[in-house]
Design a protein around this motif. Structure first.
Motif, short mmCIF file in Angstrom:
data_model
loop_
_atom_site.label_atom_id
_atom_site.label_comp_id
_atom_site.label_asym_id
_atom_site.label_seq_id
_atom_site.Cartn_x
_atom_site.Cartn_y
_atom_site.Cartn_z
N ALA A 81 38.92 -26.74 -23.69
CA ALA A 81 37.75 -25.93 -23.47
C ALA A 81 36.53 -26.51 -22.73
O ALA A 81 35.52 -26.77 -23.59
CB ALA A 81 37.54 -25.40 -24.68
N SER A 82 36.71 -27.15 -21.69
CA SER A 82 35.59 -27.50 -20.75
C SER A 82 35.56 -26.89 -19.41
O SER A 82 35.81 -25.90 -19.28
CB SER A 82 36.01 -29.33 -20.96
N LEU A 83 35.10 -27.95 -18.46
CA LEU A 83 34.88 -27.33 -17.20
C LEU A 83 36.28 -26.75 -16.61
O LEU A 83 36.05 -25.54 -16.18
CB LEU A 83 34.27 -28.59 -16.28
N LEU A 97 37.40 -23.67 -18.82
CA LEU A 97 36.33 -22.52 -18.59
C LEU A 97 36.54 -21.85 -17.27
O LEU A 97 36.57 -20.57 -17.06
CB LEU A 97 34.91 -23.01 -18.68
N GLY A 131 40.48 -25.70 -27.73
CA GLY A 131 39.75 -26.72 -27.65
C GLY A 131 39.83 -27.91 -28.64
O GLY A 131 39.43 -27.36 -30.06
N PRO A 182 32.04 -24.94 -24.49
CA PRO A 182 32.20 -25.74 -23.15
C PRO A 182 30.89 -26.15 -22.78
O PRO A 182 29.78 -25.33 -22.83
CB PRO A 182 32.92 -24.69 -22.24
N TYR A 183 30.59 -27.47 -22.64
CA TYR A 183 29.46 -27.74 -22.29
C TYR A 183 29.86 -28.97 -20.96
O TYR A 183 30.58 -29.30 -20.83
CB TYR A 183 28.55 -28.64 -23.23
N ASP A 184 28.55 -29.27 -20.52
CA ASP A 184 28.64 -30.25 -19.22
C ASP A 184 28.59 -31.63 -19.51
O ASP A 184 27.60 -32.09 -20.42
CB ASP A 184 27.22 -29.77 -18.16
N LEU A 191 27.99 -24.80 -20.34
CA LEU A 191 28.45 -24.64 -19.14
C LEU A 191 28.31 -23.21 -18.85
O LEU A 191 28.46 -22.96 -17.81
CB LEU A 191 29.94 -25.08 -18.98
N THR A 213 32.14 -37.58 -25.17
CA THR A 213 31.72 -36.20 -25.70
C THR A 213 30.24 -36.32 -26.08
O THR A 213 29.52 -37.22 -25.92
CB THR A 213 32.55 -36.04 -26.98
#
Ligand SMILES: Cc1cc2nc3c(=O)[nH]c(=O)nc-3n(C[C@H](O)[C@H](O)[C@H](O)COP(=O)(O)OP(=O)(O)OC[C@H]3O[C@@H](n4cnc5c(N)ncnc54)[C@H](O)[C@@H]3O)c2cc1C
Ligand code: SF4
Lengths: 403, 63
Positions: free
Chosen positions: A9-11, A14, A33, A39-41, A61, A127
């Motif tokens: 569950a990241s870039l 997503l 995830g 999700p974050y950048d 994100l 992270t």
């Protein structure tokens, strides 16, 4: 296709779920995830967030609500195995998810040093939790030692200097990123950091990391000691495929895919974890560990899963890879493929200034470009690489642009 | 359709220019210029791609 599971569950993950919904997939869509966060950048984790300039809410994100995506979230739960034949993913805690389509987007994980001791103050950075833990130490005025002068090591060193902290960077090779960019540009990168007060030591051999409970110093083979409160191990990343070992998929420095990112029928991979033959570079098999690639592949695999074979073969995934790295006030940008071995020409500016462009040649064509604070030029050469322009044509373009 | 760029977020990396040079231009001064604030509807897919690919989420589409 009735149900699709996306693991990671990241870039890339997503962008894949967003694309699936945009392209009309109405079935069950599950996003799994291992991290508990939405999700974050990641790029700001070594830059603005670590610097203390930004907070968590500035690195999310997706800035619009998730409701439209109608997702079933499984956050804070890792997938533990995949059975391709049975079309089933198992999660930690024993849950099993059946799927018709699967997106593998588990990214990469930092490498560690052989025999790395479990001392307080020794970190890797991948992270947002890592970032906050390191930031807390920086807030307290830590003396920082970074092992590895790659992108992340260099960015963290730059951020530490910006915060007025002492930082030592230890690099085993004779210059930073020498394999990727060669000795000449390696020297330019070294100067960038030394001019701003980083104690950069290249060609050093690490003997041991020592301390009582918490890290106190690093000992080098020549007997020298580097005192530190924070030791960041930034020696590269490896694809996160441990959960796939019994899946039957081909794993070789990543999930091996075809030129449409398909790893098995109904199974695609995207982002740092995927390895595929790129038709834009004569089928060179590559795995790319950068932001733009993860975003583009996430979008691509969403479309790929929904592709109907009745419509003919899908277009292959054939981009010109691109990466940026912000260090101090310099914007380093790299596109295409090259190594320290390839012919290089400086086409704009001078290596003595912190604003220039170099291009690289392979097989008579322009294969790569590296710029310091020249985004316009880098994009122009990136386009020439995509159009498979000759190196001569690129040199002519440069001469004309220089007037 | 109107293109809006949040210049506080934009870092002038020219990714959008790579996607749609007819709308986005980063010039020699390393600033981003919007060449068409209201691009024709035919450019919508490219504009949506620029929104997704902008590393700082600086671009949005109104309307
Ligand atoms: C500090 C830092 C700075 C960076 N700066 C830049 C930069 O300036 N420019 C640039 O181009 N790139 C940069 N990158 C690289 C970029 O962030 C990555 O290429 C990008 O995040 C890759 O996205 P991804 O979705 O493929 O994988 P990741 O972002 O690695 O995400 C994978 C996700 O999958 C989860 N996961 C892993 N295993 C499992 C499992 N078994 N089950 C469930 N979930 C799992 C992980 O927890 C993670 O959340 C940076 C990276 C870092 C760490
Ligand atoms: S892609 Fe985004 S950050 Fe880059 S120049 Fe365009 S608007 Fe600015």
């Amino acid at each position: 296709m009735k149900s699709i599971v996306v693991v990671g569950a990241s870039l890339a993950g997503l962008r894949a779920v967003e694309t699936l919904r945009r392209e009309g997939f109405e079935g069950r869509l599950t996003l799994v995830g291992a991290e508990a966060h939405l999700p974050y950048d990641r790029p700001p984790l070594s830059k603005e967030l670590l610097a203390g300039e930004w907070e968590h809410d500035q690195v999310v994100l997706r800035r619009v609500p998730y409701d439209d995506l109608d997702l079933e979230f499984r956050l804070g739960v890792a997938a533990t195995s995949l059975d391709v034949a049975a079309r089933r993913v198992s999660l930690a805690g024993g849950t099993e998810l059946e799927f018709d389509g699967l997106v593998i987007a588990t990214g990469s994980t930092p490498r560690t040093l052989p025999g790395q001791p479990a001392l307080d103050g020794v970190f890797t950075l991948r992270t947002i939790d890592d970032c906050h833990a390191i930031r807390e130490r920086l807030d307290a005025g830590a003396r920082v030692c970074v092992i590895g002068a790659g992108f992340i090591g260099a960015e963290v060193a730059a951020t530490c200097r910006k915060r007025g902290l002492d930082v030592t960077v230890l690099e085993a090779l004779p210059q930073p990123m020498v394999r990727g960019v060669g000795m000449v540009l390696g020297e330019v990168l070294a100067r960038l950091h030394r001019n701003r007060g980083v104690d950069l030591r290249c060609g050093v051999t690490l003997e041991s990391i020592e301390g009582h409970g918490r890290v106190e110093h690093v000992r080098l083979a020549d007997g020298e000691r580097v005192e530190c409160d924070v030791l960041l191990v930034a020696v590269g990343v490896g694809p996160e495929t441990r959960w796939l070992e019994s899946s039957g998929l081909v794993l070789d420095n990543g999930v091996v895919c075809d030129e449409t990112l398909l790893a098995a029928p109904g199974v695609v991979a995207a982002g740092d974890v995927a390895r595929w033959p790129n038709p834009a570079f004569d089928g060179e098999v590559m795995r790319v560990e950068h932001w733009t690639n993860a975003a583009e592949q996430g979008v691509y695999v969403g479309g790929r899963l929904l592709h109907d074979d009745g419509d003919g073969p899908p277009e292959p995934f054939a981009p010109v890879p691109f990466v940026w790295s912000d260090q101090y006030d310099v914007k380093i940008q790299i596109a295409g493929r090259f190594s320290g071995q390839d012919r290089m020409e400086v086409v704009h500016g001078s290596l003595d200034d912190e604003r220039f462009v170099t291009i690289f040649e392979r097989g008579g064509r322009i294969s790569g470009v590296l710029g310091f604070s020249e985004p316009r030029r880098v994009m122009q050469y990136r386009r020439m690489i995509a159009e498979r322009a000759s190196f001569e044509a690129a040199l002519e373009f440069a001469a004309a642009a220089a007037g | 359709m109107k293109i809006v760029v949040d210049f506080d977020k934009c870092t002038s990396n020219a990714v959008c220019m790579g996607i749609a040079p007819e709308v986005f231009e980063v010039r020699e001064d390393n600033f981003l210029y919007i060449l068409q604030e209201e691009p024709p509807e035919s450019l919508r897919p490219k504009m949506e791609e620029a929104v997704r690919m902008c590393p700082t989420q600086a671009i949005s589409i109104e309307g």
